[in-house]
Design an enzyme around this catalytic site. Structure first.
Site, mmCIF file in Angstrom:
data_model
loop_
_atom_site.group_PDB
_atom_site.id
_atom_site.type_symbol
_atom_site.label_atom_id
_atom_site.label_comp_id
_atom_site.label_asym_id
_atom_site.label_seq_id
_atom_site.Cartn_x
_atom_site.Cartn_y
_atom_site.Cartn_z
ATOM 1 C CE LYS A 1 13.504 -24.846 29.764
ATOM 2 N NZ LYS A 1 13.985 -25.709 30.803
ATOM 3 N N PRO B 1 23.980 -19.681 28.954
ATOM 4 C CG PRO B 1 24.187 -20.056 31.248
ATOM 5 C CD PRO B 1 23.557 -19.151 30.261
ATOM 6 C CB ILE B 2 26.151 -24.242 26.057
ATOM 7 C CG1 ILE B 2 26.155 -23.051 25.084
ATOM 8 C CG2 ILE B 2 25.993 -25.550 25.290
ATOM 9 C CD1 ILE B 2 27.496 -22.768 24.477
ATOM 10 C CB ALA C 1 22.602 -23.974 31.481
ATOM 11 N N GLY D 1 18.579 -22.787 26.002
ATOM 12 C CA GLY D 1 19.273 -21.828 25.133
ATOM 13 C C GLY D 1 19.172 -22.195 23.655
ATOM 14 N N GLY D 2 19.402 -23.455 23.334
ATOM 15 C CA GLY D 2 19.332 -23.899 21.929
ATOM 16 C C GLY D 2 17.911 -23.801 21.394
ATOM 17 C CG ASP E 1 12.224 -27.572 26.430
ATOM 18 O OD1 ASP E 1 11.210 -28.213 26.764
ATOM 19 O OD2 ASP E 1 13.301 -27.622 27.040
HETATM 20 O O1 C5P Z 1 13.285 -32.777 22.521
HETATM 21 P P1 C5P Z 1 14.636 -32.505 23.061
HETATM 22 O O2 C5P Z 1 15.684 -32.453 21.998
HETATM 23 O O3 C5P Z 1 14.678 -31.344 23.988
HETATM 24 O O4 C5P Z 1 14.992 -33.757 23.966
HETATM 25 C C1 C5P Z 1 16.302 -34.143 24.282
HETATM 26 C C2 C5P Z 1 16.289 -35.530 24.893
HETATM 27 O O5 C5P Z 1 15.733 -35.483 26.222
HETATM 28 C C3 C5P Z 1 15.440 -36.553 24.167
HETATM 29 O O6 C5P Z 1 16.179 -37.173 23.162
HETATM 30 C C4 C5P Z 1 15.081 -37.532 25.284
HETATM 31 O O7 C5P Z 1 16.138 -38.413 25.545
HETATM 32 C C5 C5P Z 1 14.928 -36.620 26.477
HETATM 33 N N1 C5P Z 1 13.519 -36.183 26.653
HETATM 34 C C6 C5P Z 1 12.574 -37.078 27.143
HETATM 35 N N2 C5P Z 1 11.290 -36.671 27.293
HETATM 36 C C7 C5P Z 1 10.923 -35.392 27.011
HETATM 37 C C8 C5P Z 1 11.851 -34.469 26.527
HETATM 38 C C9 C5P Z 1 13.166 -34.907 26.361
HETATM 39 O O8 C5P Z 1 12.874 -38.242 27.421
HETATM 40 N N3 C5P Z 1 9.664 -35.042 27.192
#
Ligand code: C5P
Length: 319
Positions: free
Chosen positions: A18, A103-104, A106, A110-111, A145
């Site tokens: 995305k 790509p990782i 990025a 991707g994950g 996501d």
């Molecule tokens: O949920 P996800 O694993 O994608 O989030 C990775 C990190 O990004 C979270 O641990 C947090 O530190 C930050 N994050 C955030 N607010 C969001 C999404 C992610 O602070 N809405």
């Protein structure tokens, strides 16, 4: 000799990356995550997950890259376990082979896309018949996501990113050039932390104010034509902190802005990948071909992509 697998025991799931057409940080939530207002769009850059049902109750993962773990911390394994626990059947097993193209680190999810593909694919392979809405709901437990990546297309995403509002648009014809410096990754938690340090004093504090902002995002026209008009409302807040600390992002944005016919240039997610929108895929591809040397000289990987109207696509092995 091991008998060949029946067709219904093997499935290919295409996991689409995305981009963020918009990413606005509204404030901080009680759970420590950021309250967001985003518009996300699936694109045709994808990973492939080949899933083979097994009878030995194991969930295994092989990948074509050593840049990611294939252990319990991989979102694919987490998603498979989550689904198996949800239906309460620990007898279910699968061997997954991942071909990684996205790509990782990025900003392209991707994950999350791989986790979404795992849920949608295993729902079919294991004959679970869960609704897509149930998979979206389940998936938010392992990443913000992932719900978007399950259904994909172009959607408004609120909350941590997991509250989805599908836009009433039926075609997405835009093309884009996506670039990323392969030598760097950006950590999403670091980007949010930095944003909080710099802009935390401006955060909105209550849901009434969040809702006012959400209504503004809802009222914006997110159609292709409107995006091509390079609207000023469209922004990526994280770009404000990632760009100054990542020269590769600044370089990417500069190159993209100078391309002929490029509209709306932005960073995706927490970066470092950046994109420029074009009227359609053919135009994006033509401009990419004409500037391939420039991207190469700048040390950037570059792709011409089109938009997708779904997040995960399933197919049989030989179709
Ligand atoms: O949920 P996800 O694993 O994608 O989030 C990775 C990190 O990004 C979270 O641990 C947090 O530190 C930050 N994050 C955030 N607010 C969001 C999404 C992610 O602070 N809405």
């Amino acid at each position: 000799m091991v008998p060949p697998k029946a067709n219904e025991d093997v499935l290919i799931a295409e996991a689409h990356a995305k981009i963020n057409l918009h990413l606005e940080v509204l404030g901080i939530r009680d759970d420590g995550f950021h309250e967001l207002a985003m518009v996300m769009q699936s694109i045709n850059l994808s990973d492939q997950l080949r899933m083979i049902k097994n009878e030995d109750n194991n969930i295994t993962l092989k990948t074509n890259t050593n840049e990611i773990s294939n252990g319990e911390d991989n979102l694919i394994i987490k998603a498979a376990r989550l689904l198996r626990n949800k239906v309460g059947n620990t007898q279910l097993g699968v061997d997954i082979e991942l071909v990684k193209n996205i790509p990782i680190g990025a900003g392209l999810a991707g994950g999350s896309a791989d986790a979404a593909a795992t849920l949608v694919g295993l729902n079919k392979l294991w004959n679970l018949n869960l609704e897509i809405s149930e998979l979206e709901k389940l998936s938010k437990e392992i990443g913000s996501d992932i719900p978007f990546c399950v259904s994909g297309g172009r959607q408004i995403c609120f909350g941590r990113g997991e509250i989805l509002e599908r836009l009433n648009l039926d075609h997405f014809d835009l093309g884009l050039i996506l670039v990323k410096d392969p030598s760097i990754q950006v950590s999403t938690p670091v980007a949010y932390k930095k944003y909080k340090e710099e802009f935390g004093n401006r955060y909105l504090e209550n849901d009434r104010d969040f809702e006012i902002k959400r209504n503004i995002v809802r009222s914006i026209n997110w159609s292709d034509q409107s995006l091509l008009d390079n609207r000023k409302e469209v922004q990526n807040d994280l770009q404000k902190v990632v760009c100054p600390m990542t020269p590769e992002v600044e370089k990417s944005l500069n190159i993209l802005s100078r391309l002929p016919d490029s509209r709306l240039v932005s960073m995706s997610g927490s970066g470092p990948s950046c994109f420029a929108l074009f009227e359609n895929y053919n135009q994006a591809n033509k401009v990419l071909k004409e500037h391939v040397n420039e991207f190469e000289r700048a040390g950037l990987s570059a792709w011409a992509c089109s938009m997708k109207s779904n997040g995960v696509q399933l197919r049989n092995e030989f179709t």
